[in-house]
Design a protein around this motif. Structure first.
Motif: not given
Length: 539
Positions: A151-157, A143-149, A124-130, A105-112
């Motif tokens: 916490l700091f409301d990064n738009d792409e994240v 896994e959303m490894m970019n937890y600073p993203g 892999i940007n947000s358009d590719a994630i969609k 059961n594969f997922g969409a990698p959130s942090c590439v």
């Protein structure tokens, strides 16, 4: 097909003698029977978070080994191959997995890439994630490894998270050590799991705030002992996972081993099996049967509920493992790779310095986290060199996607007395990572991997040994049992060179994982994972 045995009804906490009838891949009926044999029939095990690539096997080969231990499904993050080959790599994993009767059961990698502080092979940007999340084969946002993203409301994240919510797919977390208001914000963003807890207190806080906590026991990161005492009270919201499991370990055991260890601690078997079999299926909405009438016939026969030694494994009613033999046939596939660097010269690994003190990465047994030390520098002819006596060894990360000068650092606890070890499995971007006693040995090890376009290797004063990984530079195209044995030989060689680590190659592969504190090395330089910024080698 009819099967008899002791039916283990996990959800109702019952064990009774019965008979299962299977038809067209599903369970037609389960009836009580007065006289049956003594083997136990229960739902198959699910690894709730794993990078298949870290087994160094393609999915079809991973499946051949995993079913031997009663595993019928995985929640698989193709993050590793995605960092090398992007969406093409994810498609390869899905296609290869479909060649065998096993439920990947594969997922969409959130942090590439995982961070912009390293060189990866793809973005892999947000358009590719969609686009990925639209695919029914993609079950969740990984896994959303970019937890600073977060916490700091990064738009792409936030866009990636928003698309997962739009398609009603779970969002996995990755937030080692995150506590207090920060973890509250992280959870409130919609992130529902974490497999990175390494203390009881951290995991308890996350559970109390509504997160599902995964107990991870992989080849390098081992958190079972720290977290297992939470299971009796929080069994509804916990699962078991490997995260990263090397092929020699996979030959020995999988999730079944965690069940045996938990039961040996006196934990109620139904609570243990809920974490191992039921919770992942429900959380990720997997098409995996849970031993109920009308459900997919995904179940296993085990000798007892103490050691969970598997006798048979069934997936969609098909017998895929029987009394010591995997019945899954090898798949035929084409290799794909992204490996574009040339061989290096010894001089490439010089680090000109007159500094008296240097920062040193301290690798920790069984952990992905590292410490930052400051130590006396060893200098020869203006070049920083390894200090074998004090176990402060030179390491390097070499960009494998283009020709660049290697990044240099020093590391403690690898313990090598001669030679070098190297790997092109280097989380998360999978550049070449190497540690050795001399620039010459380091250079030889790197060039051996460049020749093979990926792999792991060991260099001694008299021998060179390599395990080629031609699929994306991180997986083999060979038989899983052979690879498991070859890997074990290299592991033994690394230990003969002096390494005291339980899994030296797995530990090495995480020394470039920037999103885990505190000090790591990317192909761009030494990185402080606590402050999330580059730092200097020289103090």
């Amino acid at each position: 097909m009819k099967l008899q045995g002791q039916i283990v009804d996990i959800q109702n906490g019952l064990i009774y003698k019965g008979e299962i009838t299977v038809e067209n891949g599903k369970i037609l009926s389960i009836i009580e029977k007065e006289h049956t044999n003594n083997q136990y029939i229960l739902p198959g095990f699910v690894d709730a978070h794993i990078h298949i690539e870290s087994s160094m096997l393609v999915p079809s080969e991973f499946a051949r080994l995993a079913v031997m231990h009663g595993t019928v499904a995985t929640v698989s993050d193709p993050h590793e191959i995605a960092n090398v080959l992007g969406v093409e790599g994810i498609e390869f994993m899905i296609d290869n997995g479909k060649k065998v009767p096993f439920k990947f059961n594969f997922g969409a990698p959130s942090c590439v890439p995982a961070t912009h502080f390293e060189s990866a092979g793809a973005v892999i940007n947000s358009d590719a994630i969609k686009t990925l999340l639209e695919n029914p084969d993609i079950k969740y946002l990984t896994e959303m490894m970019n937890y600073p993203g977060v916490l700091f409301d990064n738009d792409e994240v936030l866009k990636k998270i928003a698309w997962a919510k739009y398609y009603n797919k779970p969002i996995d977390g990755h937030a080692p050590g995150l506590r207090g208001d920060d973890v509250t914000k992280y959870i409130n963003a919609g992130i529902s799991t974490d497999h990175e807890c390494f203390t009881y207190e951290e995991a308890l806080e996350k559970l109390e705030k509504g997160m599902k906590v995964l107990i991870r026991e992989g080849s390098a990161a081992k958190n079972f002992e720290a977290l297992i005492d939470l299971l009796p009270e929080h069994f509804e919201n916990m699962m078991f996972c490997s995260d990263d499991k090397h092929p020699d370990d996979l030959l020995l055991h999988h999730i079944n081993n965690l069940c045996a260890r938990a039961v040996a601690k006196g934990i109620d078997v139904f609570k243990v099996l809920k974490a191992a079999c039921i919770n992942p299926v429900k959380h990720y909405n997997l098409d995996v049967g849970l031993l109920q009438e009308g459900a997919f016939a995904d179940f296993i026969l085990v000798e007892d509920l103490t050691h969970f030694k598997t006798i048979q494994t069934y997936i969609n009613g098909e017998l895929v493992f029987d009394k010591g033999t995997s019945l899954i046939q090898p798949a035929v596939f084409k290799n794909l790779n992204n490996f574009n660097c040339n061989k290096k010269n010894i001089s490439d690994f010089r680090f000109e310095s007159s500094s008296k003190r240097i920062r040193v990465i301290e690798a920790l047994e069984g952990q992905l986290v590292t410490n930052e030390l400051v130590a006396n520098a060893s200098v020869s002819d203006g070049n920083l060199i390894s200090n074998i006596e004090n176990d402060i060894l030179k390491m390097a990360v070499v960009n494998r996607y283009q020709n660049q000068k290697p990044a240099i650092a020093f590391i403690k606890n690898f313990g090598l007395k001669e030679g070098a070890i190297a790997s092109s499995v280097g989380h998360d971007s999978h550049n070449i990572i190497v540690v050795g006693v001399s620039d010459d040995a380091i250079c030889k090890a790197v060039n051996l991997l460049v020749e093979n376009k990926g792999g792991i290797c060991a260099i001694s004063n008299s021998e060179e040994k390599a395990l080629p990984l031609p699929v994306a530079g991180i997986m083999s195209d060979k038989d899983g049992e052979i690879i498991g044995k070859q890997y074990a030989e290299l592991d033994t060689m690394a230990k003969h060179l002096g390494s005291p680590l339980h899994a030296p190659y797995m530990t090495l592969s995480f020394m470039a994982l920037l999103v885990i504190p505190s000090l790591k090395l990317s192909d761009k330089g030494l990185f402080n994972g606590t402050d999330f910024e580059f730092t200097s080698l020289e103090v």
